[in-house]
Design an enzyme around this catalytic site. Structure first.
Site, mmCIF file in Angstrom:
data_model
loop_
_atom_site.group_PDB
_atom_site.id
_atom_site.type_symbol
_atom_site.label_atom_id
_atom_site.label_comp_id
_atom_site.label_asym_id
_atom_site.label_seq_id
_atom_site.Cartn_x
_atom_site.Cartn_y
_atom_site.Cartn_z
ATOM 1 N N ARG A 47 28.929 11.013 29.513
ATOM 2 C CA ARG A 47 27.595 11.543 29.251
ATOM 3 C C ARG A 47 27.089 10.932 27.956
ATOM 4 N NH1 ARG A 47 28.818 12.736 24.778
ATOM 5 N NH2 ARG A 47 26.793 13.720 24.581
ATOM 6 N N GLY A 48 25.819 11.217 27.648
ATOM 7 C CA GLY A 48 25.181 10.532 26.530
ATOM 8 C C GLY A 48 24.388 9.361 27.100
ATOM 9 N N ALA A 49 23.121 9.251 26.680
ATOM 10 C CA ALA A 49 22.220 8.295 27.331
ATOM 11 C C ALA A 49 22.746 6.848 27.350
ATOM 12 C CB ALA A 49 20.848 8.381 26.663
ATOM 13 N N ARG A 90 21.447 11.312 37.216
ATOM 14 C CA ARG A 90 20.851 12.179 36.177
ATOM 15 C C ARG A 90 19.456 11.624 35.877
ATOM 16 N NH1 ARG A 90 24.389 13.927 31.208
ATOM 17 N NH2 ARG A 90 22.971 15.715 31.320
ATOM 18 N N GLN A 197 28.795 20.279 23.585
ATOM 19 C CA GLN A 197 29.099 18.894 23.170
ATOM 20 C C GLN A 197 29.320 18.796 21.664
ATOM 21 O OE1 GLN A 197 26.653 19.774 25.267
ATOM 22 N NE2 GLN A 197 26.158 18.186 26.751
ATOM 23 N N ASP A 238 17.197 11.012 24.741
ATOM 24 C CA ASP A 238 17.442 10.567 26.115
ATOM 25 C C ASP A 238 16.265 9.788 26.690
ATOM 26 O OD1 ASP A 238 19.313 13.002 25.696
ATOM 27 O OD2 ASP A 238 20.101 11.869 27.394
ATOM 28 N N ASN A 248 15.506 15.272 24.365
ATOM 29 C CA ASN A 248 16.914 15.276 23.935
ATOM 30 C C ASN A 248 17.534 16.604 24.365
ATOM 31 O OD1 ASN A 248 19.150 13.992 22.563
ATOM 32 N ND2 ASN A 248 18.921 15.539 20.982
ATOM 33 N N LYS A 249 18.805 16.759 24.090
ATOM 34 C CA LYS A 249 19.570 17.935 24.509
ATOM 35 C C LYS A 249 18.829 19.236 24.213
ATOM 36 C CE LYS A 249 22.516 18.060 26.333
ATOM 37 N NZ LYS A 249 22.438 18.281 27.806
HETATM 38 O O1 MRU Z 1 23.802 16.060 28.636
HETATM 39 P P1 MRU Z 1 24.321 15.006 27.714
HETATM 40 O O2 MRU Z 1 25.586 15.374 27.015
HETATM 41 O O3 MRU Z 1 24.388 13.660 28.393
HETATM 42 O O4 MRU Z 1 23.185 14.890 26.589
HETATM 43 C C1 MRU Z 1 23.359 13.982 25.541
HETATM 44 C C2 MRU Z 1 22.248 14.011 24.580
HETATM 45 O O5 MRU Z 1 21.282 14.728 24.732
HETATM 46 C C3 MRU Z 1 22.310 13.040 23.444
HETATM 47 O O6 MRU Z 1 21.705 13.552 22.296
HETATM 48 C C4 MRU Z 1 21.569 11.749 23.852
HETATM 49 O O7 MRU Z 1 21.979 11.319 25.101
HETATM 50 C C5 MRU Z 1 21.772 10.661 22.875
HETATM 51 S S1 MRU Z 1 23.434 10.091 22.872
HETATM 52 C C6 MRU Z 1 23.537 8.769 21.838
#
Ligand code: MRU
Length: 347
Positions: A47-49, A90, A197, A238, A248-249
């Site tokens: 996970r993470g963009a 996603r 996270q 994201d 973002n999250k």
């Molecule tokens: O749902 P996730 O864990 O994929 O969400 C991640 C985030 O929102 C991060 O802040 C974003 O992807 C940037 S990661 C460098």
């Protein structure tokens, strides 16, 4: 390098660190077909963009390997099918579609050669995206240092580190580079409900790097800003629309409002692959909703009465007026973002 690998490509196999099992267990899973890669993205093994973008690029390589096509245009058809499945995994992080489209573009441009050469071009492109991610994160981290004083106390949301990227990370990368440069930096990590996270992944990373940190519940940020001398908030993203609105999250928007109320600068680390210039503002961003069980259960145990209705958006959109600056690999953008982001993108 981080003492773990979020993503690796070895012997025509994609290897992913299963982030669902951290911080307790270090388990690496192997992938050899694009459908399983899409599942891994959807179920948040990775996970993470930026990390899901790189993962999807290798998913496209696996689609090329699995294809039985004998001609390049047949292979392109198989790649398009895989692309469709991967992009559905996603919806919010634009890096996923960005990487898949980049792989499709390479395939479309290589139709004159053999199937073998097309496969090789795809491997090379995925490796390019992988390597570039590390450089981009380092560049962002270095540019951002002008914003981070020695002794800084920062609030960070979610996980944006080496786990969310190939290495270094975006917002967490800024903290890591500050530490590597010898700055005394202390990170307050939002635990980041519902998937935690911050508590499980960011704390795991900062412990591994020896960076001082304190985990707080998401609702504590106002208290922490009031009682500690917080220098800034640092978050990742994201998808960022052309006007600087940031998806973002979930919880990022709340944090930004609290930061503005306390006059704490709010910085977003944004690789330019996360900028979606096709969207004029954040209302156009598709927000992923995830399963209710992420909220109603903790470690398999129910915490709400049976049948409780929940809403579980995985992301929110912070309007650009709450964002002090956007850090990219090409420099720092300040308002007005439509102009400054476009200028950085075009250089
Ligand atoms: O749902 P996730 O864990 O994929 O969400 C991640 C985030 O929102 C991060 O802040 C974003 O992807 C940037 S990661 C460098």
């Amino acid at each position: 390098m981080a003492p773990f690998r979020s993503i690796a490509w070895e012997n025509e196999t994609l290897i992913l660190l299963d982030q669902r099992q951290l911080p307790h267990q270090t388990v690496y899973l192997q992938y050899r077909d694009p459908a399983s890669v899409a599942d891994a993205i959807q179920t948040m093994v990775v996970r993470g963009a930026p990390a899901i973008g790189v993962t999807a690029a290798f998913g496209m390589v696996l689609a090329a390997t699995a294809s039985t096509a004998t001609q390049p245009d047949g292979l392109l058809n198989d790649l398009q099918t895989a692309a469709h499945r991967l992009m559905q995994a996603r919806p919010t992080a634009v890096n996923l579609a960005w990487a898949v489209k980049r792989m499709l573009a390479v395939a479309s441009e290589s139709l004159a050669g053999s199937v073998a050469s097309l496969r090789q071009q795809l491997i090379d492109e995925a490796q390019n995206i992988y390597q570039a991610d590390i450089q981009i994160n380092r560049q962002m981290g270095l540019h951002a240092q002008s914003l981070i004083p020695d002794g800084a106390k920062v609030i960070h949301h979610c996980n944006t580190g080496a786990l969310a990227t190939v290495d270094y990370g975006t917002a967490l990368g800024v903290i890591r580079i500050a530490h590597e440069q010898g700055k005394q930096i202390h990170a307050f990590l939002d635990e980041t409900r519902p998937r935690l996270q911050g508590a499980s992944l960011s704390a795991y990373e900062l412990k591994a790097y020896g960076i001082p940190h304190t985990v707080i519940v998401d609702g504590a940020s106002g208290y922490v800003m009031k009682t500690q001398k917080i220098n800034c908030c640092l978050v990742g993203c994201d998808r960022v629309s052309a006007n600087g609105d940031v998806a973002n999250k979930i919880g990022t928007y709340n944090l930004a409002i609290v930061a503005k109320a306390h006059r704490v600068p709010f910085y977003v680390a944004c690789p330019l692959s996360t900028l979606d210039r096709s969207l004029s503002n954040g209302d156009e961003i598709n927000i992923e909703e995830r399963a209710p069980e992420e909220i109603t259960h903790i470690q398999g145990q129910p915490i709400t009465p049976a049948g409780t209705q929940v809403l579980n958006p995985a992301f929110d959109v912070t309007p650009h007026e709450y964002i002090t600056a956007i850090i990219t690999e090409k420099g720092i953008a300040y308002p007005p973002y439509p102009k400054t982001l476009a200028a950085l993108f075009d250089t």
